[in-house]
Write a protein that holds these residues in place. Structure first.
Motif, short mmCIF file in Angstrom:
data_model
loop_
_atom_site.label_atom_id
_atom_site.label_comp_id
_atom_site.label_asym_id
_atom_site.label_seq_id
_atom_site.Cartn_x
_atom_site.Cartn_y
_atom_site.Cartn_z
N SER A 1 0.77 -8.49 0.53
CA SER A 1 1.43 -7.98 1.73
C SER A 1 1.34 -8.96 2.90
O SER A 1 1.94 -8.70 3.95
CB SER A 1 0.77 -6.64 2.14
N GLN B 1 8.45 -6.25 1.51
CA GLN B 1 8.98 -5.96 2.84
C GLN B 1 7.94 -6.22 3.92
O GLN B 1 8.26 -6.76 4.99
CB GLN B 1 9.44 -4.50 2.90
N ASP C 1 -3.75 -6.80 -3.96
CA ASP C 1 -2.70 -5.97 -3.35
C ASP C 1 -2.52 -6.34 -1.87
O ASP C 1 -1.39 -6.37 -1.36
CB ASP C 1 -3.05 -4.49 -3.47
N SER D 1 8.04 -0.10 3.00
CA SER D 1 7.50 0.69 1.89
C SER D 1 7.04 -0.15 0.72
O SER D 1 6.49 0.38 -0.24
CB SER D 1 8.54 1.70 1.41
N THR D 2 7.26 -1.48 0.77
CA THR D 2 6.83 -2.35 -0.32
C THR D 2 6.08 -3.55 0.24
O THR D 2 6.23 -3.88 1.42
CB THR D 2 8.03 -2.85 -1.15
N ALA D 3 5.30 -4.17 -0.64
CA ALA D 3 4.53 -5.34 -0.22
C ALA D 3 5.46 -6.47 0.19
O ALA D 3 5.18 -7.20 1.15
CB ALA D 3 3.61 -5.79 -1.36
#
Length: 442
Positions: free
Chosen positions: A438, A342, A434, A338-340
Motif C-alpha cells: 500500500s 489504489q 500487505d 479500497s485496494t492496495a
C-alpha cells in the motif's frame, strides 16, 4: 489505609527535621492515585504534542523532577504543594524510564519488571541497613528523605512495567484492567486491618496504585472505539490536575495530614477524655503470629494473581498494548480507496514524498528484522512506525482521508502481530507485506 502516628521530638535538631511526608490518611491515597493518573496522561500528551520523541521527553522531565526535588528536600517540614508536585513529576519520570526500555530498547516487560523489582529490593536493603527502618513516618532527615524519593521513583517505574506486562499477558481492555490492582489494594488493606505489617502494606499498596492510576487514565483518555470514555489525554490531565489542586488547597488550609498536627490533637484529646487513648492507637498491638499469618495470606494472594495472569496469558488473545482500535472515521471529497494499488497511487499523488519514504524505509527494515528472527529489533521498528504515522496523521488525513484510513488499517495488523505475546513470524511477514503493497516506492 492509615497508620498510627509515631512519636517525634517536639522540635527538630540540627540534622533532624519535622516529618517530610504527610500522614497516611484516605486523602493520601486519593491524591496519590490522582497524581499517578496525571503522570500517565500528561506524559503521553507532552510526548505527542511536542513531537520531540520519548528520549527527549524523558530528559526534559528528569531535569524538571531534579529541580522540583531539590526544592522539596531543602524544606524543613512537610508542605502539601511541593510534596505532591514532586510526586507528580516523579510519576511522569518513572513512567518514561520504563517506556524507553520497552518502546525504544525493545526490553521485554517481564525483564523490566524483574530489573525494577530487584532495584527496589536493593534500595530497601540499603535504606534499612543505614537507617534501621523503612517507615515513612521516620522521614525526618535528609538521608532518609533521599532513600524515600529514590524508592518512590523505582516504584513508579516498577508499577508501570507490571501494569503494562499485565495488559500484554491478558489483553484486557482499559476498563476491566482497573479491577485487578483495585482488588489487590483492597485485599492488602483488609490484611493490614487484621495485622499485616504497616510498612509492608504501605509499600505494596504504593506500587499497586501506579497501574491503578494509569489504567484509570487510559480508560478516561482513550476513545470510545478503544473502549475508553474519549476524554483525551489533555482533558483528563486538566481535570485531574484541577482536583489535585483543590485537594492540596484543602490540606494546606486544614493541615489534616500534617503528622505533628495530628499528634497534638491526639495528645490534647488524651488529657480531656478517659477513653481517648484508644483513639490515639487505632490499630491495637498485633502479635507476631498474626503478622506471620497475614504476611502468608498476602503471599498466597500474590501467587494466586500470578496463576491468574499465567492462565489468562495462555488463552488466545491480542495484546491490549498493540490494540490501537479501529481507524477513526472521516469524510473525504476524493474517491474511495479500497485496494492496495489504489492506496499506493493516491499516497504517491497526495502525501509528501518524505513521509512516504520514511514509512516505507521503516517497514522494510522491520521486515528484514522479522525475517532474521530479530524480534527485539522488530519491536523497535514497530514503535518507530507507530510514532511516525501518528505524528503525520494531521497533515496526511487532511490531504486524503480515504487513503490515510486504508493505510492506517494496514498498519494496525503490523503492530499487533509484532507485539503479540507469542509472535508468529508468518503472520508478521504477511502483515508487513500487505502494508508495503500500500506504500509508494521510494
Amino acid at each position: 489505609m492509615t497508620t498510627p502516628t509515631p512519636q517525634h521530638p517536639s522540635a527538630p535538631g540540627p540534622a533532624q527535621m519535622l516529618s517530610k511526608v504527610p500522614e497516611i490518611t484516605i486523602w493520601f491515597w486519593i491524591i496519590k492515585i490522582l497524581c499517578t493518573t496525571v503522570g500517565e496522561t500528561f506524559a503521553d500528551w507532552i510526548n505527542m504534542a511536542l513531537g520531540v520523541g520519548l528520549t527527549i521527553t524523558a530528559v526534559l522531565f528528569t531535569v524538571v523532577t531534579a529541580v522540583i526535588l531539590t526544592v522539596q528536600m531543602r524544606l524543613r517540614r512537610y508542605l502539601p504543594a511541593p510534596y505532591w508536585l514532586t510526586v507528580v513529576a516523579t510519576s511522569v519520570t518513572g513512567t518514561l524510564y520504563t517506556d524507553i526500555l520497552t518502546d525504544q530498547l525493545g526490553v521485554p516487560l517481564w525483564i523490566s519488571s524483574a530489573v525494577f523489582a530487584a532495584a527496589l529490593i536493593i534500595v530497601f536493603a540499603i535504606w534499612h541497613s543505614k537507617e534501621h527502618t523503612l517507615s515513612i513516618h521516620s522521614i525526618i532527615s535528609t538521608p532518609r528523605e533521599a532513600f524515600y524519593w529514590l524508592a518512590v521513583l523505582v516504584t513508579f517505574a516498577l508499577g508501570t512495567a507490571l501494569g503494562d506486562w499485565t495488559l500484554e499477558l491478558t489483553g484486557w481492555g482499559p476498563g476491566p484492567s482497573i479491577l485487578l490492582p483495585a482488588s489487590l489494594i483492597a485485599v492488602t488493606a483488609i490484611l493490614w486491618r487484621f495485622g499485616l505489617g504497616p510498612v509492608l502494606a504501605f509499600w505494596v499498596s504504593y506500587i499497586l496504585t501506579r497501574p491503578l492510576g494509569a489504567n484509570i487514565g487510559d480508560f478516561l483518555g482513550l476513545s470510545k472505539a478503544e473502549q475508553g470514555l474519549g476524554l483525551g489525554t489533555l482533558a483528563t490531565s486538566i481535570l485531574f490536575l484541577a482536583v489535585i489542586a483543590a485537594v492540596v488547597i484543602y490540606l494546606t488550609v486544614s493541615r489534616t495530614d500534617v503528622t505533628e498536627n495530628r499528634r497534638t490533637h491526639t495528645e490534647a484529646a488524651a488529657l480531656t477524655s478517659p477513653h481517648a487513648e484508644s483513639s490515639a492507637h487505632p490499630i491495637p498491638p498485633v502479635s507476631a503470629t498474626r503478622r506471620k499469618v497475614t504476611a502468608g495470606a498476602l503471599a498466597v494472594t500474590g501467587l494466586a494473581t500470578i496463576a491468574l495472569l499465567t492462565f489468562t496469558g495462555l488463552q488466545p488473545h491480542q495484546s491490549a498494548l498493540a490494540d490501537e482500535g479501529p481507524a477513526p472515521s472521516c469524510s473525504s471529497d476524493g474517491p474511495a480507496v479500497s485496494t492496495a494499488a489504489q492506496a499506493k497511487t493516491a499516497a504517491q499523488a497526495h502525501f509528501p514524498a518524505a513521509d512516504n519514504a520514511q514509512f516505507r524505509t521503516i517497514t522494510s527494515e522491520a521486515k528484514t528484522l522479522v525475517a532474521a528472527g530479530d524480534q527485539k529489533g522488530a519491536l523497535v521498528k514497530a514503535k518507530e512506525l507507530e510514532t511516525a504515522w501518528d505524528q503525520a496523521q494531521p497533515r496526511l488525513q487532511s490531504k486524503d482521508c480515504s487513503t490515510w484510513t486504508f493505510i492506517d488499517r494496514r498498519i494496525d495488523p503490523v503492530l499487533s502481530s509484532v507485539r503479540a505475546a507469542h509472535p508468529d513470524q508468518a503472520a508478521e511477514q504477511q502483515a508487513i507485506t500487505d502494508l508495503l503493497a500500500s506504500l509508494p516506492p521510494k
